[in-house]
Write an enzyme that holds these catalytic residues in place. Structure first.
Site, PDB file in Angstrom:
ATOM      1  NE  ARG A  10      -4.271   0.161   2.491  1.00  0.00           N
ATOM      2  CZ  ARG A  10      -5.141  -0.794   2.563  1.00  0.00           C
ATOM      3  NH1 ARG A  10      -4.847  -1.997   2.267  1.00  0.00           N
ATOM      4  NH2 ARG A  10      -6.357  -0.553   2.903  1.00  0.00           N
ATOM      5  NE  ARG A  35     -16.780  -2.896   3.941  1.00  0.00           N
ATOM      6  CZ  ARG A  35     -15.529  -2.626   3.606  1.00  0.00           C
ATOM      7  NH1 ARG A  35     -14.893  -3.381   2.748  1.00  0.00           N
ATOM      8  NH2 ARG A  35     -14.941  -1.569   4.107  1.00  0.00           N
ATOM      9  NE  ARG A  58     -13.352  -2.789   7.264  1.00  0.00           N
ATOM     10  CZ  ARG A  58     -12.561  -2.826   6.198  1.00  0.00           C
ATOM     11  NH1 ARG A  58     -12.580  -3.873   5.395  1.00  0.00           N
ATOM     12  NH2 ARG A  58     -11.746  -1.826   5.929  1.00  0.00           N
TER      13      ARG A  58
END
Ligand code: AP5
Ligand code: MG
Length: 212
Positions: free
Chosen positions: A88, A123, A156
């Protein structure tokens, strides 16, 4: 076949990794899932990573490189692996090269930032195995329950809109440059992630030269 899935938060890296595991019979390695597991288990790694993740910032490179080197050396990775969410940073990508970890294809899954927020609010993820669902685009067979392992689905902590915005900023400022890095090495392929999950999967398989 050693693959990297690159893409903004919510681009579909985890979703596509799960499908590729089944199609290619190689494991997916998600640093995000590994770090969430470490936090849930209260390990030293988890304690060090928690605040960075809650804020939508990147976890320091040395922590990531410590876990990734050990993981790809395990026997289940002998025939290949799929890296989801790692590298990343340029330093992480260079460290993988320096360690001699061969990468065959880097798939950049591209989705406009404007689409991401809707994906994140819908999500749901498995608290145990990390599998990713969406209440509309990819619902589980039984509401609130993971198809893969039967555990409870949760939201999350870093999917709050302000944290998602911060994660997108970090992606554009620090991670997107990896497209140039791998492009120059001739390993980059770009796939449109703003289509059906199945359509994106087909495009990825074609891009890496695998059977659709
Ligand atoms: P990580 O867990 O890797 O999060 P992320 O990169 O921000 O990406 P996401 O997991 O949010 O998105 P995704 O691309 O996997 O999308 P998904 O398939 O779930 O990292 C979290 C944190 O850990 C980081 O912020 C950082 O702090 C730390 N970290 C991790 N790795 C690190 C590293 N290498 N270095 C430093 N720090 C690190 O899909 C999203 C939603 O959209 C789902 O609901 C899904 O069902 C839905 N969806 C997917 N595809 C489609 C489609 N085609 N159409 C409609 N909906 C779709
Ligand atoms: Mg993910």
């Amino acid at each position: 076949m050693n693959l990297i899935l690159l893409g903004a938060p919510g681009a579909g890296k985890g979703t596509q990794a799960e499908l590729l595991v089944k199609k290619l019979s190689i494991p997916a390695i998600s640093t995000g899932n590994m770090l969430r597991e470490a936090i849930a288990n209260g390990t030293e790694l988890g304690k060090k990573a928690k605040q960075f993740m809650d804020e939508g910032a990147l976890v320091p490179d040395e922590l990531i490189l410590g876990i990734i080197g050990d993981r790809v050396a395990q026997s289940d990775c002998a025939k290949g692996f799929i890296l989801d969410g790692v590298p990343r940073t340029l330093a992480q990508a260079e460290a993988l090269e320096a360690k001699g970890i061969r990468i065959d294809h880097v798939v950049s899954i591209e989705v406009d930032d404007s689409v991401i927020e809707g994906r994140m609010t819908g999500r749901r993820v498995c608290g145990k195995c990390g599998a990713s669902y969406h209440v509309v685009a990819n619902p589980p067979k039984v509401d609130g329950v993971c198809d893969s392992c039967g555990s409870e689905l949760v939201i999350r902590k870093d999917d709050k809109p302000e944290t998602v915005r911060k994660r997108l900023e970090v992606y554009h400022a620090t991670t997107e440059v990896l497209k140039d890095f791998y492009g120059k090495l001739g390993r980059l392929c770009v796939v449109n992630g703003d289509q059906s999950i199945e359509g994106a999967n087909e495009d990825i398989l074609k891009a890496i030269g695998a059977k659709v």
